[in-house]
Design an enzyme around this catalytic site. Structure first.
Site, short mmCIF file in Angstrom:
data_model
loop_
_atom_site.label_atom_id
_atom_site.label_comp_id
_atom_site.label_asym_id
_atom_site.label_seq_id
_atom_site.Cartn_x
_atom_site.Cartn_y
_atom_site.Cartn_z
N ALA A 263 0.84 -1.19 0.00
CA ALA A 263 0.00 0.00 0.00
C ALA A 263 0.88 1.24 0.00
O ALA A 263 2.08 1.15 0.21
CB ALA A 263 -0.90 0.02 1.24
N HIS A 298 -0.31 1.12 9.36
CA HIS A 298 1.01 1.55 8.87
C HIS A 298 0.87 2.79 7.98
O HIS A 298 1.56 3.79 8.19
CB HIS A 298 1.66 0.39 8.12
CG HIS A 298 3.00 0.70 7.53
ND1 HIS A 298 4.19 0.35 8.15
CD2 HIS A 298 3.35 1.34 6.38
CE1 HIS A 298 5.19 0.76 7.40
NE2 HIS A 298 4.72 1.36 6.33
N GLU A 299 -0.01 2.71 7.00
CA GLU A 299 -0.16 3.84 6.06
C GLU A 299 -0.71 5.06 6.79
O GLU A 299 -0.30 6.18 6.53
CB GLU A 299 -1.05 3.47 4.88
CG GLU A 299 -0.61 2.22 4.10
CD GLU A 299 0.85 2.16 3.75
OE1 GLU A 299 1.48 3.22 3.56
OE2 GLU A 299 1.40 1.04 3.68
N1 PHE Z 1 5.75 3.51 1.20
C1 PHE Z 1 4.99 2.28 1.13
C2 PHE Z 1 4.87 1.77 2.55
O1 PHE Z 1 5.73 1.20 3.11
C3 PHE Z 1 5.61 1.21 0.33
C4 PHE Z 1 5.71 1.44 -1.13
C5 PHE Z 1 6.91 1.78 -1.71
C6 PHE Z 1 4.61 1.27 -1.93
C7 PHE Z 1 7.04 1.96 -3.05
C8 PHE Z 1 4.72 1.44 -3.30
C9 PHE Z 1 5.93 1.76 -3.86
O2 PHE Z 1 3.93 2.02 3.20
ZN ZN Z 2 5.76 2.36 4.94
#
Ligand code: PHE
Ligand code: ZN
Length: 856
Positions: A263, A298-299
């Site tokens: 995600a 997490h998000e």
């Molecule tokens: N930043 C996202 C997460 O860890 C991961 C992610 C990285 C998703 C690159 C898509 C592309 O929550």
């Molecule tokens: Zn993350």
């Protein structure tokens, strides 16, 4: 492919320009999209006359500075850059360019997942949408207008708050979104589609009203409620634990089927792999429910750790990811069983991160260089990164840690910072000196600690020696500073003392006086430090019975099983003491999910990691022998546990029901090694009668591996029921790809032609090809057919989606640990991959690292 360049942390330079605001307009059509990008730009470094924007495959239509359209002589296009020449100190730059989202199979930038337009810009996708300073330290305020066909795309979303609807262009309509929070381009998002949704609301601690929406394909709305519940739990938790509130009027989540990762935390508009949103008891397992809760959280947590405070450059990725994983682990631990959560997290760390750390792609949680940043979304940056934060938390203590995170948020809000800045806040607020701790950010490999005990005249002495692995390129590394929680237990298992030792030297001794008898050592309690403990003799069965630390109790059970299996591998016979200790575990009256973990034998991966040259056959053989013996000796007891906890008609999701399913399925798996008619029938009945996906998948897996005829019937039934549910079909493919049975490769090859399978959908590729590549038995088959199949897939998928392909390359990371015969077979395939015309830099980076480590 453009030339292969390595990016180094030490070459970081501050941006020469700032972008004060961005105004984007997207006109979406079936064949293409037009992007208009109006930026207000200022020079930071007055000596610069060229503005060099990141730009990949963008068809430039118009370029304007203020009111002047630029002719060809005012700009150049080269090597993934658009260079605008002779720019003034402050100006408005307007760019109009054309892109083709419908042809985008990389799933980076603007693309289509089924009929939905969506974006993925982390880390460097925005440059595939419009020319930009596509780096996280350039933060700007975005206004976005999306225009598309009214009927096909009634829902038009972007970051921030919705400010305007435009209904005036016949069959088309538009919506404008304004995001008041300055952000880097990687957090930009856009969605357009004919989506279903569920809505809810949340009122923050300071009384602000927030509208919550989860969007999905129409028909899936009823599967979004668990995600919504999890979102509200996460919002409350962050207020209570970190004092952090949400900061927009609206929070949108969109579930899409084609997504490279789990995600993405785009500001106010998270985009999710539908596997981490959609669930109901008929189609999702208990593990899926837990996964959704943790990824939703997490998000959400990224809103503060990642979005409000972001990374200066991509080498700082663990600044947001390690911290956010630590936060989601604590959240899950607070909401569910904390003992189970800790063990599950450690298991995941060891199965993935320890393996990576011992491989040719080992890297520090803050890497020093990369070819493709996409390759660094690793379990090292994420999970080891979280362990590093956990150690800081231990060193500071809960209260100081909270003071320190408060200071971090206060000081750096709205900025793009480094891990140094984070450590400064941790240390400044707590007074704890972390200078020696910094090494954890810059060294790779898993440290070991050799433990020796002695007892003399009432004094117990612990002699510790740090053993630090070399880097991949053979450089020696320094010893670490870390907390190590330990306890001493008396002969009845009563805790005499518990202490957190501070380890900082290569050799260290700790003495404990006034002990009337020799105590038993309980070490690395809670898995306080991400290290490997090496100890010659330890009283595993005593610790299994008596340790009061739930982690060490589990650890002792694992270690005793490992010792027993390794003795079997050396043909030294079966240690009866272990059988007895296992029997003791069966009798324990404890939380049933925890008990299910205690009863699990060490994984093949765990045993494999301990061999200097890997051979899977003896591991499988010894494990099978032990499993069979345990099932034979304890059949009655195991069956009892099964019957007491099996309720075929229960679909409840409370902790007790989930833990009953966990223990019942654990013992059913244990019993299945008997391969007897009665147990197979039990599995068959469970498949037919149970109402939860958890129960059905376990039963199906057992049948697949023990009874081909029953399996065939059940699999056919499963397929007929679920062939229109892609998330469930992932489970179907995984079971078949992970199968022990002869002919697995042939079946995997054939399944690629199944009408449900689609090579463009990452979830499906991962559950068929990805799972097969981790099926040690068949991937490493002696004829090399497994290697050759996976290599073919890598070459083929690399042309569609490089990120997916380089993920599959991971299967070959074990290369330098295989015997000569397997290495020779692997080498042929690795060289075939690397000599492929136009291989992506993603796959090139992984394969070249694997080959360099062991040129034979
Ligand atoms: N930043 C996202 C997460 O860890 C991961 C992610 C990285 C998703 C690159 C898509 C592309 O929550
Ligand atoms: Zn993350």
């Amino acid at each position: 492919m453009s030339e292969i360049k390595t990016i180094h942390l030490k070459e970081y330079k501050k941006p020469a320009f700032s972008i004060e605001s961005v105004n984007l307009t997207f006109e979406l059509f079936e064949e293409y999209a037009l992007v208009s990008n109006i930026m207000s730009i200022k020079k930071i470094d007055e000596t610069q006359s060229i503005l060099s924007l990141d730009s990949i495959d963008l068809e430039l239509k118009e370029l304007w500075i203020n009111d002047l359209q630029l002719s060809d002589s005012r700009y150049t296009i080269e090597d993934e850059k658009l260079n605008v020449l002779n720019v003034p100190s402050a100006f408005t730059l307007k760019i109009i360019n054309k892109i083709y989202p419908q042809n985008n199979t990389e799933l980076e930038g603007l693309y289509k997942s089924g009929t939905i337009f969506c974006t993925q810009n982390e880390p460097e996708g925005f440059r595939c949408i419009t020319p930009y300073l596509d780096r996280p330290d350039v933060m700007s305020v975005f206004t976005t207008t999306v225009i598309a066909d009214k009927e096909l795309y009634p829902v038009l979303l972007s970051n921030g708050n919705k400010t305007q609807c435009h209904d005036s262009f016949d069959s088309r309509h538009g919506v404008t979104w304004e995001d008041p929070h300055p952000k880097p381009s990687y957090l930009f998002a856009l969605v357009a589609g004919d989506l279903g949704s569920i809505s809810d609301e949340y009122t923050t601690a300071s009384g602000e009203y927030v509208e919550l929406n989860i969007y999905c394909d129409k028909g899936n709305e009823s599967k979004c409620h668990h995600a919504m519940k999890s979102l509200k739990e996460a919002m409350l938790w962050d207020e209570e634990k970190y004092g952090r509130e949400y900061d927009l009027e609206i929070y949108n989540i969109v579930a899409v089927d084609s997504f490279n990762m789990g995600a993405m935390e785009n500001k106010g508009l998270n985009i999710f792999n539908s596997a981490y949103v959609l669930a109901d008891t008929d189609t999702a397992s208990d593990a899926n429910y837990m996964g959704i809760q943790s990824v939703i959280a997490h998000e959400y947590f990224h809103n503060w750790t990642g979005n409000r405070i972001t990374c200066r450059d991509w080498f700082q990725l663990t600044l947001k990811e390690g911290l956010t994983v630590f936060r989601d682990q604590c959240f899950s631990s607070d909401l569910n069983s904390s003992e189970v959560q800790r063990i599950e997290d450690v298991k995941a760390l060891r199965e993935r991160q320890f393996v990576e750390d011992a491989s040719p792609t080992a890297h520090p949680i803050q890497p020093k260089s990369y070819i493709s940043m996409n390759n660094f979304y690793t379990s090292t940056v994420y999970e080891k990164g979280a362990e590093v934060i956990r150690m800081i938390h231990t060193l500071l203590g809960e209260e100081n840690y909270r003071k320190a995170t408060d200071l971090y948020f206060e000081t750096f809000d709205g900025q793009a910072v480094t891990t140094e800045d984070f450590l400064w806040a941790m240390s400044e607020a707590s007074g704890v000196d972390l200078s020696a701790f910094k090494l954890w950010y810059h060294q790779s490999g898993t440290p070991k600690l050799e433990v020796k005990e002695s007892y003399n005249n009432g004094v117990f002495t612990l002699s510790l020696k740090q053993i630090i692995p070399d880097t991949v390129s053979g450089k020696t590394q320094q010893v670490y500073f870390y907390p190590l929680k330990m306890a001493l237990l008396d002969e009845n298992g009563i805790e005499l003392l518990e202490k957190t030792l501070l380890i900082s030297k290569e050799l260290e001794e700790f003495s404990f006086e006034g002990l009337s008898t020799k105590p038993t050592l309980s070490i690395n309690r809670d898995f306080c430090a991400p290290i490997i403990i090496e100890e010659e003799h330890s009283n595993f069965s005593f610790l299994m019975k008596h340790d009061t630390n739930s982690f060490v109790k589990y650890e002792a059970a694992q270690s005793f099983a490992i010792e027993t299996i390794e003795a079997l591998m050396r043909n030294e016979g079966l240690n009866e003491e272990y059988i007895e200790a296992y029997g003791h575990l069966l009798d324990l009256d404890i939380d049933l999910s925890y008990k299910a973990l205690l009863l699990e034998l060490p994984s093949v991966s765990t045993l494999m990691q301990r061999m200097s040259i890997v051979d899977f056959e003896p591991i499988y053989k010894a494990k099978e022998e032990l499993s069979l013996r345990l099932a034979t000796v304890f059949k009655e007891k195991l069956l009892n546990i099964y019957t007491q906890n099996h309720f075929a008609k229960s679909v409840e999701l409370d902790a007790l029901s989930m833990s009953q399913r966990a223990i019942k399925n654990r013992v059913l798996r244990a019993l299945s090694s008997l391969e007897s008619q009665d147990i197979t029938l039990l599995a068959k009945t469970q498949y037919e009668e149970s109402l939860t996906m958890t129960d059905r998948v376990v039963a199906l897996d057992i049948l697949e591996n023990t009874h081909p005829t029953f399996a065939q019937v059940a699999l056919r039934d499963f397929y007929a029921k679920y062939k229109n549910e892609t998330l469930v079909m992932n489970k179907y493919f995984s079971i078949l790809a992970a199968s022990d049975r002869e002919g697995t490769l042939q079946r995997v090859v054939a399944l690629q032609n199944d009408e449900v399978y689609d090579e463009k959908v990452p979830n499906l590729v991962r559950s068929l090809v990805g799972v097969f590549a981790r099926n040690y038995k068949h991937f490493h088959s002696k004829d090399g057919a497994g290697y050759s199949f996976v290599a073919n897939k890598i070459i083929e998928i690399d042309k569609i989606n490089p990120q997916m392909a380089s993920g599959l390359c991971g299967a070959f990371k074990i290369y330098n640990k295989m015997n000569d015969i397997s290495q020779t077979l692997m080498k042929v395939e690795l060289e075939r991959i690397i000599s492929t015309q136009e291989l992506s830099k993603n796959s090139f980076e992984i394969i070249s690292k694997i080959l360099k480590i062991n040129k034979k």
